[in-house]
Design a protein around this motif. Sequence first.
Motif, PDB file in Angstrom:
ATOM      1  N   ARG A  71       0.830  -1.201   0.000  1.00 17.90           N
ATOM      2  CA  ARG A  71       0.000   0.000   0.000  1.00 17.90           C
ATOM      3  C   ARG A  71       0.870   1.258   0.000  1.00 17.90           C
ATOM      4  N   GLY A  72       0.325   2.338  -0.582  1.00 16.98           N
ATOM      5  CA  GLY A  72       0.953   3.644  -0.453  1.00 16.98           C
ATOM      6  C   GLY A  72       1.976   3.995  -1.511  1.00 16.98           C
ATOM      7  N   GLY A  73       2.148   3.163  -2.534  1.00 17.18           N
ATOM      8  CA  GLY A  73       3.185   3.423  -3.531  1.00 17.18           C
ATOM      9  C   GLY A  73       2.772   4.351  -4.654  1.00 17.18           C
ATOM     10  N   GLY A  74       1.495   4.744  -4.696  1.00 21.89           N
ATOM     11  CA  GLY A  74       1.020   5.633  -5.753  1.00 21.89           C
ATOM     12  C   GLY A  74       0.591   4.916  -7.005  1.00 21.89           C
ATOM     13  N   LYS A  75       0.096   3.682  -6.848  1.00 21.13           N
ATOM     14  CA  LYS A  75      -0.237   2.881  -8.028  1.00 21.13           C
ATOM     15  C   LYS A  75      -1.509   3.362  -8.733  1.00 21.13           C
ATOM     16  N   SER A  76      -2.486   3.906  -8.004  1.00 19.35           N
ATOM     17  CA  SER A  76      -3.734   4.343  -8.647  1.00 19.35           C
ATOM     18  C   SER A  76      -3.503   5.532  -9.572  1.00 19.35           C
ATOM     19  N   VAL A  77      -2.721   6.515  -9.116  1.00 16.26           N
ATOM     20  CA  VAL A  77      -2.437   7.663  -9.986  1.00 16.26           C
ATOM     21  C   VAL A  77      -1.558   7.236 -11.155  1.00 16.26           C
ATOM     22  N   THR A  78      -0.716   6.232 -10.931  1.00 15.37           N
ATOM     23  CA  THR A  78       0.092   5.697 -12.039  1.00 15.37           C
ATOM     24  C   THR A  78      -0.811   5.103 -13.106  1.00 15.37           C
ATOM     25  N   LEU A  79      -1.805   4.327 -12.682  1.00 14.85           N
ATOM     26  CA  LEU A  79      -2.724   3.711 -13.624  1.00 14.85           C
ATOM     27  C   LEU A  79      -3.459   4.771 -14.434  1.00 14.85           C
ATOM     28  N   THR A  80      -3.897   5.841 -13.781  1.00 13.53           N
ATOM     29  CA  THR A  80      -4.602   6.925 -14.467  1.00 13.53           C
ATOM     30  C   THR A  80      -3.692   7.613 -15.475  1.00 13.53           C
ATOM     31  N   ALA A  81      -2.479   7.965 -15.040  1.00 16.41           N
ATOM     32  CA  ALA A  81      -1.544   8.670 -15.926  1.00 16.41           C
ATOM     33  C   ALA A  81      -1.115   7.793 -17.094  1.00 16.41           C
ATOM     34  N   TRP A  82      -0.940   6.507 -16.837  1.00 16.07           N
ATOM     35  CA  TRP A  82      -0.518   5.572 -17.897  1.00 16.07           C
ATOM     36  C   TRP A  82      -1.523   5.556 -19.039  1.00 16.07           C
ATOM     37  N   MET A  83      -2.817   5.696 -18.714  1.00 16.02           N
ATOM     38  CA  MET A  83      -3.841   5.686 -19.751  1.00 16.02           C
ATOM     39  C   MET A  83      -3.676   6.875 -20.698  1.00 16.02           C
ATOM     40  N   ALA A  84      -3.041   7.943 -20.236  1.00 10.69           N
ATOM     41  CA  ALA A  84      -2.842   9.134 -21.067  1.00 10.69           C
ATOM     42  C   ALA A  84      -1.480   9.143 -21.755  1.00 10.69           C
ATOM     43  N   GLY A  85      -0.657   8.133 -21.491  1.00 11.69           N
ATOM     44  CA  GLY A  85       0.704   8.120 -22.008  1.00 11.69           C
ATOM     45  C   GLY A  85       0.789   7.762 -23.483  1.00 11.69           C
ATOM     46  N   GLY A  86       2.009   7.733 -23.982  1.00 10.34           N
ATOM     47  CA  GLY A  86       2.257   7.401 -25.386  1.00 10.34           C
ATOM     48  C   GLY A  86       3.220   6.241 -25.511  1.00 10.34           C
ATOM     49  N   ASP A  87       3.995   6.231 -26.593  1.00  9.78           N
ATOM     50  CA  ASP A  87       4.894   5.120 -26.893  1.00  9.78           C
ATOM     51  C   ASP A  87       6.137   5.690 -27.580  1.00  9.78           C
ATOM     52  N   LEU A  88       7.268   5.695 -26.874  1.00 12.42           N
ATOM     53  CA  LEU A  88       8.484   6.301 -27.405  1.00 12.42           C
ATOM     54  C   LEU A  88       9.095   5.529 -28.561  1.00 12.42           C
ATOM     55  N   THR A  89       8.603   4.322 -28.836  1.00 18.55           N
ATOM     56  CA  THR A  89       9.137   3.589 -29.984  1.00 18.55           C
ATOM     57  C   THR A  89       8.466   4.010 -31.289  1.00 18.55           C
ATOM     58  N   LEU A  90       7.407   4.831 -31.225  1.00 15.29           N
ATOM     59  CA  LEU A  90       6.775   5.344 -32.435  1.00 15.29           C
ATOM     60  C   LEU A  90       7.667   6.415 -33.072  1.00 15.29           C
ATOM     61  N   PRO A  91       7.505   6.675 -34.371  1.00 14.33           N
ATOM     62  CA  PRO A  91       8.312   7.713 -35.025  1.00 14.33           C
ATOM     63  C   PRO A  91       8.172   9.061 -34.327  1.00 14.33           C
ATOM     64  N   GLU A  92       9.227   9.863 -34.419  1.00 18.29           N
ATOM     65  CA  GLU A  92       9.248  11.133 -33.696  1.00 18.29           C
ATOM     66  C   GLU A  92       8.150  12.090 -34.154  1.00 18.29           C
ATOM     67  N   ASP A  93       7.708  11.978 -35.404  1.00 15.88           N
ATOM     68  CA  ASP A  93       6.664  12.887 -35.890  1.00 15.88           C
ATOM     69  C   ASP A  93       5.256  12.326 -35.697  1.00 15.88           C
ATOM     70  N   ASP A  94       5.146  11.181 -35.014  1.00 15.28           N
ATOM     71  CA  ASP A  94       3.828  10.593 -34.752  1.00 15.28           C
ATOM     72  C   ASP A  94       3.205  11.286 -33.556  1.00 15.28           C
ATOM     73  N   PRO A  95       2.007  11.881 -33.696  1.00 20.55           N
ATOM     74  CA  PRO A  95       1.352  12.553 -32.558  1.00 20.55           C
ATOM     75  C   PRO A  95       1.116  11.626 -31.376  1.00 20.55           C
ATOM     76  N   ALA A  96       0.940  10.310 -31.635  1.00 24.08           N
ATOM     77  CA  ALA A  96       0.668   9.357 -30.563  1.00 24.08           C
ATOM     78  C   ALA A  96       1.919   8.992 -29.776  1.00 24.08           C
ATOM     79  N   ARG A  97       3.086   9.421 -30.228  1.00 26.36           N
ATOM     80  CA  ARG A  97       4.324   9.141 -29.495  1.00 26.36           C
ATOM     81  C   ARG A  97       4.249   9.735 -28.089  1.00 26.36           C
ATOM     82  N   GLY A  98       3.704  10.946 -27.975  1.00 22.70           N
ATOM     83  CA  GLY A  98       3.597  11.603 -26.677  1.00 22.70           C
ATOM     84  C   GLY A  98       2.378  11.178 -25.892  1.00 22.70           C
ATOM     85  N   THR A  99       1.265  10.981 -26.568  1.00 24.99           N
ATOM     86  CA  THR A  99       0.028  10.548 -25.910  1.00 24.99           C
ATOM     87  C   THR A  99      -0.878   9.849 -26.906  1.00 24.99           C
ATOM     88  N   PHE A 100      -1.430   8.722 -26.491  1.00 24.77           N
ATOM     89  CA  PHE A 100      -2.373   7.990 -27.336  1.00 24.77           C
ATOM     90  C   PHE A 100      -3.679   8.753 -27.501  1.00 24.77           C
TER      91      PHE A 100
END
Length: 411
Positions: A71-100
């Motif tokens: 308990r207490g590690g901040g996993k719930s906010v991590t789960l929320t933020a992860w849903m807004a994240g992107g994928d750094l393996t996508l091309p640099e000019d891909d808008p989804a690289r920063g956020t899906f």
Amino acid sequence: MTAEPQKPIKVPPPIPAWLAPGNAGRIALHDPSHTYKIIGLNGQKVFESNTGPQTWAMFCLAEEILIGGRRGGGKSVTLTAWMAGGDLTLPEDDPARGTFLADRSFRGLFLREEYQSMVEFIEEAVAFFKPLGGKASGGNSKPVVLDFPDSGAKIYFNHLKDESAYEKYKGWNITRIGIEELTLVPTMRRYLKLLGSLRGTDRVRKGKAFPALRTQIMSTTNPDGPGAEWIKARFVEVRDGKGKLIPWNTPMRDRITGNVRIFIPFGIEDNPYLSPDTTAGRRYQSMLLSQDEVTRKQWMEGDWNAGTGKFFKEYRPEGPIGSEEHDKYPWANHVIQSTTLKPWWMRWGSADTGYDHPSVFHKFCRNEQDKRVHVYDEIKLRNVSFFEQGAILAKWWRPELLGMLAAGKLP
């Protein structure tokens, strides 16, 4: 699909090398000095991860990610933020690289065993996504949906209270699924049904074709709840082909599906907002210390065996336990050193078949040098038809047949 043994991916845990540019397709690894930032539409910082496990989870590219354990590690906010994240393996000019959220095909889904218990989580998530353009609808008797008008992306909230809840997502094309408190899901069978809803398609973003969005599922957990045993077997206490426990933070590749999964442990010491130097931290620690002994071990120590006992208490996969055993029984070890089993040595299998109940299959080989019988592989299946089981078993036994063919020992 089997939970053990698995094949660990060869990276040195717990701090692998940073994902270098141009390494698209590799498992995303982290540098503990980095953080992950999410910036809102007005340029304001919405989220910045804590260094350590939270950052690792945000960058991780495994198909199945389990975070928590204490308990207490901040996993719930991590789960929320992860849903807004992107994928750094996508091309640099891909808008989804920063956020899906920049892709109109993106569909996210937050789940918990009971929808009513998600009320606080939903309120916090709606507030989190508002600076990112999220507009909430639904509520009361209808599940909440977050729409992102600028891109067309959507995030849904729903429950997993009954068997039918796992069936309703069959036809969906979901990019990311986030499950709060996975141990409330009682069986692995229900969890695996959700994996079938993860699908990605190639998309055109800003007039240019880009790769499909990577599909993933992230779950939070504590070591309590009706699903603790299957989660422990799938993520937490997993053994490799030599019977050794695979360290936490190590990506593991499933031998049948090829998917990668990982357990990333979180603890209160990873969350500076609950530091013992803060009032909130002292109050939270007091709440944890006031629990009964079993709950304290589960919540504070991440003890997955607290309160449940252990099957086969005499099992010694890594040798004697304690100084007395080392003195009296130095030979106590139920996992032998790795050895080469010759293709032409006598082999056979065993089966305990079922459908609702698991089907379990084992491979045996008689070592002609020391005359011992080796149990060297296992596969577990559930809710798989006998025809499908036959196809899986044929693939499973293929390496042995090829070995006999190469040695000229096939009848």
